[in-house]
Design a protein around this motif. Structure first.
Motif, PDB file in Angstrom:
ATOM      1  N   ARG A 127      -3.580   3.692   7.481  1.00 30.96           N
ATOM      2  CA  ARG A 127      -3.893   4.231   6.142  1.00 30.96           C
ATOM      3  C   ARG A 127      -4.557   5.605   6.252  1.00 30.96           C
ATOM      4  NH1 ARG A 127      -5.586  -0.986   5.286  1.00 30.96           N
ATOM      5  NH2 ARG A 127      -7.773  -0.326   5.428  1.00 30.96           N
ATOM      6  N   ARG A 128      -5.469   5.766   7.217  1.00 26.87           N
ATOM      7  CA  ARG A 128      -6.109   7.084   7.411  1.00 26.87           C
ATOM      8  C   ARG A 128      -5.065   8.138   7.778  1.00 26.87           C
ATOM      9  NH1 ARG A 128     -10.633   4.276   9.316  1.00 26.87           N
ATOM     10  NH2 ARG A 128      -9.842   4.158  11.439  1.00 26.87           N
ATOM     11  N   PHE A 129      -4.128   7.747   8.636  1.00 26.03           N
ATOM     12  CA  PHE A 129      -3.050   8.655   9.057  1.00 26.03           C
ATOM     13  C   PHE A 129      -2.256   9.128   7.838  1.00 26.03           C
ATOM     14  CE2 PHE A 129       1.399   9.213  10.317  1.00 26.03           C
ATOM     15  CZ  PHE A 129       1.303  10.045  11.426  1.00 26.03           C
ATOM     16  N   LEU A 130      -1.847   8.191   6.986  1.00 28.98           N
ATOM     17  CA  LEU A 130      -1.073   8.559   5.794  1.00 28.98           C
ATOM     18  C   LEU A 130      -1.931   9.309   4.785  1.00 28.98           C
ATOM     19  CD1 LEU A 130       1.108   5.342   5.354  1.00 28.98           C
ATOM     20  CD2 LEU A 130       1.809   7.571   6.259  1.00 28.98           C
ATOM     21  N   GLY A 131      -3.225   9.000   4.733  1.00 29.41           N
ATOM     22  CA  GLY A 131      -4.127   9.745   3.858  1.00 29.41           C
ATOM     23  C   GLY A 131      -4.250  11.200   4.289  1.00 29.41           C
ATOM     24  N   ARG A 132      -4.167  11.421   5.577  1.00 29.38           N
ATOM     25  CA  ARG A 132      -4.279  12.782   6.116  1.00 29.38           C
ATOM     26  C   ARG A 132      -3.039  13.619   5.823  1.00 29.38           C
ATOM     27  NH1 ARG A 132      -5.229  14.157  12.538  1.00 29.38           N
ATOM     28  NH2 ARG A 132      -5.159  16.421  12.323  1.00 29.38           N
ATOM     29  N   TYR A 133      -1.856  13.017   5.993  1.00 32.18           N
ATOM     30  CA  TYR A 133      -0.611  13.783   5.877  1.00 32.18           C
ATOM     31  C   TYR A 133       0.123  13.574   4.563  1.00 32.18           C
ATOM     32  CZ  TYR A 133      -1.264  14.573  10.839  1.00 32.18           C
ATOM     33  OH  TYR A 133      -1.783  14.950  12.052  1.00 32.18           O
ATOM     34  N   GLY A 134      -0.219  12.543   3.817  1.00 30.83           N
ATOM     35  CA  GLY A 134       0.556  12.154   2.647  1.00 30.83           C
ATOM     36  C   GLY A 134       1.536  11.068   3.053  1.00 30.83           C
ATOM     37  N   ASN A 135       1.891  10.239   2.098  1.00 28.85           N
ATOM     38  CA  ASN A 135       2.781   9.116   2.391  1.00 28.85           C
ATOM     39  C   ASN A 135       4.190   9.412   1.879  1.00 28.85           C
ATOM     40  OD1 ASN A 135       4.035   6.703   2.836  1.00 28.85           O
ATOM     41  ND2 ASN A 135       2.948   5.592   1.252  1.00 28.85           N
ATOM     42  N   PRO A 136       5.132   9.672   2.786  1.00 31.04           N
ATOM     43  CA  PRO A 136       6.506   9.923   2.343  1.00 31.04           C
ATOM     44  C   PRO A 136       7.309   8.643   2.097  1.00 31.04           C
ATOM     45  CG  PRO A 136       6.375  10.130   4.715  1.00 31.04           C
ATOM     46  CD  PRO A 136       4.976   9.830   4.232  1.00 31.04           C
ATOM     47  N   PHE A 137       6.728   7.473   2.427  1.00 31.96           N
ATOM     48  CA  PHE A 137       7.475   6.219   2.463  1.00 31.96           C
ATOM     49  C   PHE A 137       7.437   5.465   1.133  1.00 31.96           C
ATOM     50  CE2 PHE A 137       5.617   6.744   6.823  1.00 31.96           C
ATOM     51  CZ  PHE A 137       6.782   7.120   7.456  1.00 31.96           C
ATOM     52  N   SER A 138       8.603   4.967   0.726  1.00 29.85           N
ATOM     53  CA  SER A 138       8.658   4.092  -0.456  1.00 29.85           C
ATOM     54  C   SER A 138       8.366   2.649  -0.070  1.00 29.85           C
ATOM     55  CB  SER A 138      10.036   4.185  -1.128  1.00 29.85           C
ATOM     56  OG  SER A 138      11.052   3.807  -0.211  1.00 29.85           O
ATOM     57  N   MET A 139       8.537   2.313   1.209  1.00 24.17           N
ATOM     58  CA  MET A 139       8.194   1.001   1.769  1.00 24.17           C
ATOM     59  C   MET A 139       7.588   1.241   3.148  1.00 24.17           C
ATOM     60  SD  MET A 139      11.561  -1.416   1.221  1.00 24.17           S
ATOM     61  CE  MET A 139      12.824  -0.228   1.630  1.00 24.17           C
ATOM     62  N   VAL A 140       6.581   0.440   3.494  1.00 24.71           N
ATOM     63  CA  VAL A 140       6.007   0.510   4.842  1.00 24.71           C
ATOM     64  C   VAL A 140       5.828  -0.916   5.339  1.00 24.71           C
ATOM     65  CG1 VAL A 140       4.096   1.236   6.308  1.00 24.71           C
ATOM     66  CG2 VAL A 140       4.785   2.677   4.383  1.00 24.71           C
ATOM     67  N   GLY A 141       6.608  -1.263   6.350  1.00 23.98           N
ATOM     68  CA  GLY A 141       6.477  -2.570   6.972  1.00 23.98           C
ATOM     69  C   GLY A 141       5.506  -2.499   8.135  1.00 23.98           C
ATOM     70  N   ALA A 142       4.567  -3.447   8.180  1.00 19.77           N
ATOM     71  CA  ALA A 142       3.599  -3.494   9.272  1.00 19.77           C
ATOM     72  C   ALA A 142       4.171  -4.359  10.392  1.00 19.77           C
ATOM     73  CB  ALA A 142       2.275  -4.063   8.765  1.00 19.77           C
ATOM     74  N   ASP A 143       4.455  -3.729  11.521  1.00 18.34           N
ATOM     75  CA  ASP A 143       5.006  -4.432  12.688  1.00 18.34           C
ATOM     76  C   ASP A 143       3.908  -4.525  13.740  1.00 18.34           C
ATOM     77  OD1 ASP A 143       6.738  -5.631  14.449  1.00 18.34           O
ATOM     78  OD2 ASP A 143       7.793  -3.790  14.968  1.00 18.34           O
ATOM     79  N   SER A 144       2.937  -5.380  13.487  1.00 23.01           N
ATOM     80  CA  SER A 144       1.732  -5.423  14.319  1.00 23.01           C
ATOM     81  C   SER A 144       1.999  -5.903  15.741  1.00 23.01           C
ATOM     82  CB  SER A 144       0.665  -6.294  13.663  1.00 23.01           C
ATOM     83  OG  SER A 144       1.180  -7.595  13.445  1.00 23.01           O
ATOM     84  N   ASN A 145       2.994  -6.763  15.939  1.00 23.86           N
ATOM     85  CA  ASN A 145       3.268  -7.251  17.298  1.00 23.86           C
ATOM     86  C   ASN A 145       4.485  -6.574  17.943  1.00 23.86           C
ATOM     87  OD1 ASN A 145       5.444  -8.452  16.039  1.00 23.86           O
ATOM     88  ND2 ASN A 145       4.622 -10.531  16.161  1.00 23.86           N
ATOM     89  N   GLY A 146       5.183  -5.734  17.225  1.00 24.50           N
ATOM     90  CA  GLY A 146       6.313  -4.983  17.771  1.00 24.50           C
ATOM     91  C   GLY A 146       7.643  -5.720  17.769  1.00 24.50           C
ATOM     92  N   ARG A 147       7.677  -6.959  17.301  1.00 26.54           N
ATOM     93  CA  ARG A 147       8.931  -7.728  17.339  1.00 26.54           C
ATOM     94  C   ARG A 147       9.999  -7.166  16.403  1.00 26.54           C
ATOM     95  NH1 ARG A 147       5.936 -13.316  17.615  1.00 26.54           N
ATOM     96  NH2 ARG A 147       5.485 -13.321  19.833  1.00 26.54           N
ATOM     97  N   GLY A 148       9.579  -6.715  15.234  1.00 20.79           N
ATOM     98  CA  GLY A 148      10.545  -6.126  14.298  1.00 20.79           C
ATOM     99  C   GLY A 148      11.200  -4.884  14.886  1.00 20.79           C
ATOM    100  N   SER A 149      10.411  -4.056  15.554  1.00 16.51           N
ATOM    101  CA  SER A 149      10.948  -2.837  16.160  1.00 16.51           C
ATOM    102  C   SER A 149      11.909  -3.157  17.290  1.00 16.51           C
ATOM    103  CB  SER A 149       9.801  -1.960  16.672  1.00 16.51           C
ATOM    104  OG  SER A 149       8.982  -1.570  15.592  1.00 16.51           O
ATOM    105  N   ILE A 150      11.646  -4.242  18.012  1.00 18.58           N
ATOM    106  CA  ILE A 150      12.578  -4.660  19.072  1.00 18.58           C
ATOM    107  C   ILE A 150      13.933  -4.975  18.456  1.00 18.58           C
ATOM    108  CG2 ILE A 150      13.089  -6.527  20.705  1.00 18.58           C
ATOM    109  CD1 ILE A 150      10.069  -6.561  21.354  1.00 18.58           C
ATOM    110  N   GLU A 151      13.947  -5.619  17.301  1.00 14.72           N
ATOM    111  CA  GLU A 151      15.219  -5.935  16.644  1.00 14.72           C
ATOM    112  C   GLU A 151      15.968  -4.682  16.210  1.00 14.72           C
ATOM    113  OE1 GLU A 151      15.308  -9.114  13.848  1.00 14.72           O
ATOM    114  OE2 GLU A 151      13.770 -10.234  14.941  1.00 14.72           O
ATOM    115  N   TRP A 152      15.229  -3.610  15.956  1.00 17.09           N
ATOM    116  CA  TRP A 152      15.857  -2.333  15.620  1.00 17.09           C
ATOM    117  C   TRP A 152      16.303  -1.590  16.887  1.00 17.09           C
ATOM    118  CZ3 TRP A 152      17.029   0.190  11.039  1.00 17.09           C
ATOM    119  CH2 TRP A 152      16.660  -0.464   9.865  1.00 17.09           C
ATOM    120  N   GLY A 153      15.987  -2.114  18.069  1.00 15.86           N
ATOM    121  CA  GLY A 153      16.377  -1.462  19.319  1.00 15.86           C
ATOM    122  C   GLY A 153      15.517  -0.265  19.654  1.00 15.86           C
TER     123      GLY A 153
END
Length: 198
Positions: A127-153
């Motif tokens: 949230r601090r990161f997006l507060g600093r730069y602005g949020n360009p995203f209409s959706m933000v998925g939290a991939d806390s364990n990295g499993r979702g990103s693995i599915e994206w390769g």
């Protein structure tokens, strides 16, 4: 008549045997260097190109709001009918800081939706990161364990995908979006997808 010529032959063959492994090592080292410096790492092929985007839903980034409205998490159904740019990022990722202004500029194009996957990050830092730069995203998925990103390769952050209106991955950029590749590579791929659907 077994003079000096006869005794030189074994020496020469021993020299050749000693030199042979060195020649082999140099050949292997040369091939390694060619492969290391001969390709663009951002052009690593993805097995997902031409396939449907992963159907993995990710929860919203806790506490992320825009004008008092919570920003939703990643919903794969939201890809249908829209051209989407999916960016995998983290607050601890140095190149992600550099590419965020370019993503913010890209988000001004209302023909697209910009989707974020926050990779192995704490909600406060994200949230601090997006507060600093602005949020360009209409959706933000939290991939806390990295499993979702693995599915994206995903090989590592940042990575960016272009998803067509049918929900199919059509392009993958490995590494950061930069001033050098945003127009010539990423926007060019986005334009192809936009034209294909019109």
């Amino acid at each position: 008549m077994s003079g000096p010529a006869a005794s030189d032959a074994p020496r020469q063959s021993r020299r050749w045997l000693v030199t042979l492994p060195l020649i082999g090592f140099m050949a292997v080292a040369g091939l390694f260097l060619m492969r290391l410096h001969g390709g663009d790492p951002s052009k690593i092929p993805s097995a997902l190109i031409g396939r449907p985007a992963p159907q993995t839903a990710l929860p919203a980034l806790a506490g992320l709001v825009d004008n008092g409205v919570a920003i939703p998490g990643l919903d794969p159904a939201a890809f249908k009918g829209k051209v989407s740019v999916v960016n995998v990022w983290a607050s601890w990722c140095v190149p992600c800081h550099d590419e965020m202004p370019l993503l913010t500029a890209l988000a001004k194009d209302k023909r697209l939706q910009i989707v974020g996957i926050n990779y192995k990050d704490s909600p406060d830092n994200a949230r601090r990161f997006l507060g600093r730069y602005g949020n360009p995203f209409s959706m933000v998925g939290a991939d806390s364990n990295g499993r979702g990103s693995i599915e994206w390769g995903v090989y590592g952050v940042p990575e960016t995908f272009v998803v067509g209106r049918e929900g199919t991955i059509v392009y993958k950029l490995v590494g950061p979006i930069t001033p050098a590749n945003v127009d010539t590579v990423l926007k060019a791929e986005i334009e192809k997808v936009l034209k294909a659907g019109s």
